[in-house]
Design a protein around this motif. Structure first.
Motif, PDB file in Angstrom:
ATOM      1  N   ASN A  20       9.535 -11.555-108.035  1.00 12.47           N
ATOM      2  CA  ASN A  20       8.330 -11.359-107.234  1.00 12.47           C
ATOM      3  C   ASN A  20       7.874  -9.899-107.226  1.00 12.47           C
ATOM      4  OD1 ASN A  20       6.212 -12.431-105.648  1.00 12.47           O
ATOM      5  ND2 ASN A  20       7.259 -11.859-103.749  1.00 12.47           N
ATOM      6  N   ILE A  21       8.016  -9.232-108.378  1.00 13.79           N
ATOM      7  CA  ILE A  21       7.562  -7.853-108.521  1.00 13.79           C
ATOM      8  C   ILE A  21       6.155  -7.870-109.105  1.00 13.79           C
ATOM      9  CG2 ILE A  21       7.996  -5.611-109.586  1.00 13.79           C
ATOM     10  CD1 ILE A  21      10.157  -6.528-107.602  1.00 13.79           C
ATOM     11  N   LYS A  22       5.208  -7.377-108.343  1.00 17.05           N
ATOM     12  CA  LYS A  22       3.818  -7.372-108.791  1.00 17.05           C
ATOM     13  C   LYS A  22       3.397  -6.039-109.399  1.00 17.05           C
ATOM     14  CE  LYS A  22       2.274 -10.897-105.493  1.00 17.05           C
ATOM     15  NZ  LYS A  22       3.624 -11.239-105.016  1.00 17.05           N
ATOM     16  N   GLU A  23       4.104  -4.963-109.039  1.00 20.62           N
ATOM     17  CA  GLU A  23       3.787  -3.637-109.557  1.00 20.62           C
ATOM     18  C   GLU A  23       5.055  -2.796-109.557  1.00 20.62           C
ATOM     19  OE1 GLU A  23       0.362  -0.145-108.965  1.00 20.62           O
ATOM     20  OE2 GLU A  23       0.769  -1.590-107.362  1.00 20.62           O
ATOM     21  N   CYS A  24       5.192  -1.918-110.532  1.00 20.41           N
ATOM     22  CA  CYS A  24       6.418  -1.132-110.629  1.00 20.41           C
ATOM     23  C   CYS A  24       6.169   0.206-111.315  1.00 20.41           C
ATOM     24  CB  CYS A  24       7.502  -1.914-111.389  1.00 20.41           C
ATOM     25  SG  CYS A  24       7.119  -2.172-113.148  1.00 20.41           S
ATOM     26  N   ILE A  25       7.165   1.064-111.224  1.00 22.31           N
ATOM     27  CA  ILE A  25       7.247   2.279-112.038  1.00 22.31           C
ATOM     28  C   ILE A  25       8.166   1.936-113.189  1.00 22.31           C
ATOM     29  CG2 ILE A  25       8.043   4.672-112.106  1.00 22.31           C
ATOM     30  CD1 ILE A  25       7.434   4.726-109.031  1.00 22.31           C
ATOM     31  N   LEU A  26       7.676   1.992-114.402  1.00 25.67           N
ATOM     32  CA  LEU A  26       8.399   1.461-115.554  1.00 25.67           C
ATOM     33  C   LEU A  26       9.003   2.586-116.387  1.00 25.67           C
ATOM     34  CD1 LEU A  26       9.061  -1.314-116.730  1.00 25.67           C
ATOM     35  CD2 LEU A  26       6.963  -1.185-118.074  1.00 25.67           C
ATOM     36  N   VAL A  27      10.316   2.477-116.628  1.00 24.76           N
ATOM     37  CA  VAL A  27      11.068   3.507-117.350  1.00 24.76           C
ATOM     38  C   VAL A  27      11.772   2.857-118.532  1.00 24.76           C
ATOM     39  CG1 VAL A  27      12.868   5.273-117.182  1.00 24.76           C
ATOM     40  CG2 VAL A  27      11.503   4.677-115.147  1.00 24.76           C
ATOM     41  N   GLY A  28      11.666   3.461-119.711  1.00 25.99           N
ATOM     42  CA  GLY A  28      12.347   2.886-120.867  1.00 25.99           C
ATOM     43  C   GLY A  28      12.843   3.936-121.832  1.00 25.99           C
ATOM     44  N   ASN A  29      14.047   3.695-122.376  1.00 22.12           N
ATOM     45  CA  ASN A  29      14.631   4.572-123.385  1.00 22.12           C
ATOM     46  C   ASN A  29      14.634   3.876-124.741  1.00 22.12           C
ATOM     47  OD1 ASN A  29      17.871   5.162-124.553  1.00 22.12           O
ATOM     48  ND2 ASN A  29      16.330   6.755-124.572  1.00 22.12           N
ATOM     49  N   SER A  30      14.187   4.568-125.787  1.00 19.06           N
ATOM     50  CA  SER A  30      14.262   4.069-127.156  1.00 19.06           C
ATOM     51  C   SER A  30      13.541   2.723-127.279  1.00 19.06           C
ATOM     52  CB  SER A  30      15.729   3.967-127.591  1.00 19.06           C
ATOM     53  OG  SER A  30      15.845   3.807-128.987  1.00 19.06           O
ATOM     54  N   LEU A  31      14.249   1.657-127.640  1.00 14.28           N
ATOM     55  CA  LEU A  31      13.629   0.322-127.662  1.00 14.28           C
ATOM     56  C   LEU A  31      13.032  -0.011-126.302  1.00 14.28           C
ATOM     57  CD1 LEU A  31      13.095  -2.591-128.680  1.00 14.28           C
ATOM     58  CD2 LEU A  31      15.471  -3.115-128.077  1.00 14.28           C
ATOM     59  N   GLY A  32      13.745   0.346-125.235  1.00 13.21           N
ATOM     60  CA  GLY A  32      13.227   0.103-123.891  1.00 13.21           C
ATOM     61  C   GLY A  32      11.918   0.816-123.639  1.00 13.21           C
ATOM     62  N   GLY A  33      11.773   2.018-124.211  1.00 14.67           N
ATOM     63  CA  GLY A  33      10.510   2.737-124.090  1.00 14.67           C
ATOM     64  C   GLY A  33       9.392   2.040-124.842  1.00 14.67           C
ATOM     65  N   GLN A  34       9.713   1.506-125.996  1.00 13.96           N
ATOM     66  CA  GLN A  34       8.718   0.778-126.782  1.00 13.96           C
ATOM     67  C   GLN A  34       8.262  -0.477-126.034  1.00 13.96           C
ATOM     68  OE1 GLN A  34      10.062  -0.366-130.696  1.00 13.96           O
ATOM     69  NE2 GLN A  34       7.994  -0.816-131.418  1.00 13.96           N
ATOM     70  N   ILE A  35       9.209  -1.162-125.417  1.00 12.57           N
ATOM     71  CA  ILE A  35       8.857  -2.324-124.599  1.00 12.57           C
ATOM     72  C   ILE A  35       7.985  -1.885-123.426  1.00 12.57           C
ATOM     73  CG2 ILE A  35       9.789  -4.118-123.079  1.00 12.57           C
ATOM     74  CD1 ILE A  35      12.319  -4.084-124.912  1.00 12.57           C
ATOM     75  N   ALA A  36       8.346  -0.756-122.803  1.00 10.35           N
ATOM     76  CA  ALA A  36       7.641  -0.293-121.607  1.00 10.35           C
ATOM     77  C   ALA A  36       6.181   0.040-121.890  1.00 10.35           C
ATOM     78  CB  ALA A  36       8.361   0.924-121.022  1.00 10.35           C
ATOM     79  N   TRP A  37       5.919   0.802-122.967  1.00 15.07           N
ATOM     80  CA  TRP A  37       4.517   1.155-123.201  1.00 15.07           C
ATOM     81  C   TRP A  37       3.703  -0.026-123.715  1.00 15.07           C
ATOM     82  CZ3 TRP A  37       2.594   0.728-128.086  1.00 15.07           C
ATOM     83  CH2 TRP A  37       3.407   1.019-129.201  1.00 15.07           C
TER      84      TRP A  37
END
Length: 319
Positions: free
Chosen positions: A131-148
């Motif tokens: 039930n998360i409608k908005e967040c601050i999104l942080v990602g490293n490497s592959l996680g960063g690619q997913i995040a953006w």
């Protein structure tokens, strides 16, 4: 002719014996999931069903925080890579992190699809499940690619974006972990699903650290043992060999305030890519971390966290 046949038989015999020796020395069976859970979960660990997977995650900190911080790890890693960050951030914020499909305790995607779009769809379903409608999104490497990519697809769900040595642009690596090299080598890569030497895992972790002395035995054990979760070795190969979509041409459309954190000694995704993000992101801040490699939040967690805390407007960072 007989001599040639004899020589070929000898070569074949030696090859078979060497192969058997390698398998006996370095072949490893999967570690049962219950054993891995006993070692790599804690009181904060939970599992949620998402698209046929039991996803390992931790939801910690201030439950009244309506815009939580969501942390996404990179290839062959797990949510544990953010342990120190979480221990600090959860004092004031709600912090959520998960083992991505293919890694950690979550295990592989049932359909074997490791495209970035499949990961962003997974992330949306995961957040909706909590039930998360908005967040601050942080990602490293592959996680960063997913995040953006997620930010491009679901801009209303991301308030701020933090990219840590993020993947996505075409890169010219100065050094690549041996596991990555073998994983992208036809024929040889199939051996990785059976033969996973611990020394290769150590060498791969050391490759993305600048300060090799910080690569401890317990750190190597974690990477090594979670690799032996059923399905993870094949999933690692499947992810490495996916054809990358060139969605980086759309990065300029991201309007959210973005922090770009980069290790100056990242030889897997060199600093040149940090400047590409800075040039394309209209509302970005770039922080270069000296004498740090590809995973700043794990190699130098306190130093790297200070930049994030300033970006978020907080003040307290402790060991």
């Amino acid at each position: 002719m007989k001599y040639i046949i004899k020589v070929l038989k000898i070569i074949l015999t030696i090859t078979i014996l060497v192969t058997i020796g390698i398998v006996l020395l370095f072949g490893h069976r999967n570690i049962p999931l219950n054993e891995l859970k006993a070692k790599y979960t804690n009181a904060a660990s939970s599992f949620i069903s998402v698209n046929g997977m039991d996803v390992h995650f931790r939801d910690e900190g201030n439950k009244n925080d309506s815009i939580p911080i969501v942390l996404i790890h990179g290839t062959a890693s797990s949510l544990h890579t953010f342990d120190t960050w979480t221990n600090n951030l959860k004092k004031t914020n709600r912090v959520i992190r998960m083992d991505l499909p293919a890694f950690g305790l979550t295990g592989p995607f049932p359909d074997g699809n490791y495209s970035i779009h499949h990961y962003t769809s997974f992330l949306k379903d995961f957040l909706m499940g909590l039930n998360i409608k908005e967040c601050i999104l942080v990602g490293n490497s592959l996680g960063g690619q997913i995040a953006w990519n997620f930010t491009l697809e679901q801009p209303e769900m991301v308030e701020k974006l933090i990219l840590i040595d993020a993947a996505g642009y075409t890169k010219v690596s100065k050094s690549v972990p041996i596991a990555f090299k073998l994983g992208q080598t036809p024929m040889l890569n199939k051996l990785l699903t059976y033969i996973t030497p611990r020394f290769m895992v150590r060498a791969s972790v050391e490759n993305v650290y600048f300060d090799k002395s910080k690569v401890t035995d317990s750190l190597v054990d974690r990477y090594f043992e979670l690799t032996l979760r059923k399905g993870n070795r094949q999933a690692f190969l499947d992810r490495l060999n996916i054809t990358a979509a060139k969605t980086y041409t759309n990065i300029k459309n991201i309007k959210q305030p973005t922090l770009i954190l980069w290790g100056a000694k990242d030889f897997l995704i060199p600093m040149e890519n940090a400047y590409k993000f800075q040039e394309d992101l209209p509302n970005s801040t770039l922080i270069i971390l000296e004498n740090i490699g590809h995973t700043p939040m794990e190699e130098s967690p306190i130093e790297s966290l200070k930049s994030l805390v300033i970006f978020l407007g907080s003040t307290q960072v402790k060991e």
